[in-house]
Design a protein around this motif. Structure first.
Motif, PDB file in Angstrom:
ATOM      1  N   ASP A   1       1.660  -9.912  -7.239  1.00  0.00           N
ATOM      2  CA  ASP A   1       1.011  -9.712  -8.628  1.00  0.00           C
ATOM      3  C   ASP A   1      -0.302  -9.255  -8.139  1.00  0.00           C
ATOM      4  OD1 ASP A   1      -0.067 -11.914  -7.511  1.00  0.00           O
ATOM      5  OD2 ASP A   1      -0.031 -13.270  -9.241  1.00  0.00           O
TER       6      ASP A   1
ATOM      7  N   PHE B   1      -2.337  -5.892  -5.894  1.00  0.00           N
ATOM      8  CA  PHE B   1      -2.049  -4.463  -5.375  1.00  0.00           C
ATOM      9  C   PHE B   1      -3.330  -3.915  -4.970  1.00  0.00           C
ATOM     10  CE2 PHE B   1       1.264  -5.528  -8.155  1.00  0.00           C
ATOM     11  CZ  PHE B   1       2.554  -4.901  -7.332  1.00  0.00           C
TER      12      PHE B   1
ATOM     13  N   ASN C   1      -4.298  -6.175 -10.728  1.00  0.00           N
ATOM     14  CA  ASN C   1      -2.991  -6.666 -11.114  1.00  0.00           C
ATOM     15  C   ASN C   1      -2.050  -5.272 -11.183  1.00  0.00           C
ATOM     16  OD1 ASN C   1      -3.444  -5.325 -13.393  1.00  0.00           O
ATOM     17  ND2 ASN C   1      -4.117  -7.013 -14.750  1.00  0.00           N
ATOM     18  N   LYS C   2      -0.544  -5.634 -11.473  1.00  0.00           N
ATOM     19  CA  LYS C   2       0.416  -4.443 -11.493  1.00  0.00           C
ATOM     20  C   LYS C   2      -0.146  -3.413 -12.479  1.00  0.00           C
ATOM     21  CE  LYS C   2       5.229  -3.703 -11.434  1.00  0.00           C
ATOM     22  NZ  LYS C   2       6.577  -4.417 -11.681  1.00  0.00           N
TER      23      LYS C   2
ATOM     24  N   GLU D   1      -0.910   0.344 -11.341  1.00  0.00           N
ATOM     25  CA  GLU D   1      -0.104   1.397 -11.663  1.00  0.00           C
ATOM     26  C   GLU D   1      -0.945   2.606 -12.599  1.00  0.00           C
ATOM     27  OE1 GLU D   1       3.264  -0.289 -13.448  1.00  0.00           O
ATOM     28  OE2 GLU D   1       4.200  -0.768 -11.534  1.00  0.00           O
TER      29      GLU D   1
END
Length: 129
Positions: A61, A63, A108-109, A113
Motif C-alpha cells: 500500500d 509506493f 498510496n496506490k 498510479e
C-alpha cells in the motif's frame, strides 16, 4: 505584537522575493520542527489508503514513483514533477536531470498510479517500487 490576520500574512508574503520566502520556510521548519512538504504526503494516504489497506492487507500500500528517464520532452516532465511535488523549478530540473530519481516516496496506490500516468503522458519513463 498584535496577531496578524491570514490576509495580512498573505500580503506580507507577497512582498517577499522567492529567496526570502525560501529562507522563511526553512526558519519556520526549524522553529516549529516541521516540514512544509509533510502535509501533502500525510493527507494523501489518509484519504485513500485507510480503506484500501483494510481491504487488501497483503497487497503493498506504499509506493515510490521513480523517474527512470525524462525522454525527449524534458520541459514537460519538469512541469509535471513540479505539479506533483512542492519542488521549485531548480530542484525539479535537478531531479529530472539526475534520473533515475525518486519523485514521490511512500505514496498510496491511487496517488502513485496517477503520478505515473501524468509523468508518462509527459514523455517520461516511470517505475513504481
Amino acid at each position: 505584537m498584535a496577531k496578524l490576520s491570514t490576509e495580512e500574512l498573505l500580503d506580507a508574503f507577497k512582498e517577499l522575493t522567492l529567496i526570502e520566502l525560501s529562507e522563511f520556510v526553512k526558519k519556520f521548519e526549524e522553529t516549529f520542527e516541521v516540514t512544509a512538504a509533510a502535509p501533502v504526503a500525510v493527507a494523501a494516504p489518509a484519504a485513500g489508503g485507510a480503506g484500501a489497506a483494510a481491504e487488501e492487507v497483503e497487497e503493498k500500500d506504499s509506493f515510490d514513483v521513480v523517474l527512470e528517464a525524462a525522454g525527449d520532452k524534458k520541459i514537460q516532465v519538469i512541469k509535471e514533477v513540479r505539479a506533483l511535488t512542492s519542488l521549485g523549478l531548480g530542484e525539479a530540473k535537478a531531479l529530472v536531470d539526475g534520473a533515475p530519481s525518486t519523485v514521490l516516496e511512500g505514496a498510496n496506490k491511487e496517488t502513485a498510479e496517477k503520478a505515473k500516468a501524468q509523468l508518462e503522458e509527459a514523455g517520461a519513463t516511470i517505475t513504481l517500487k
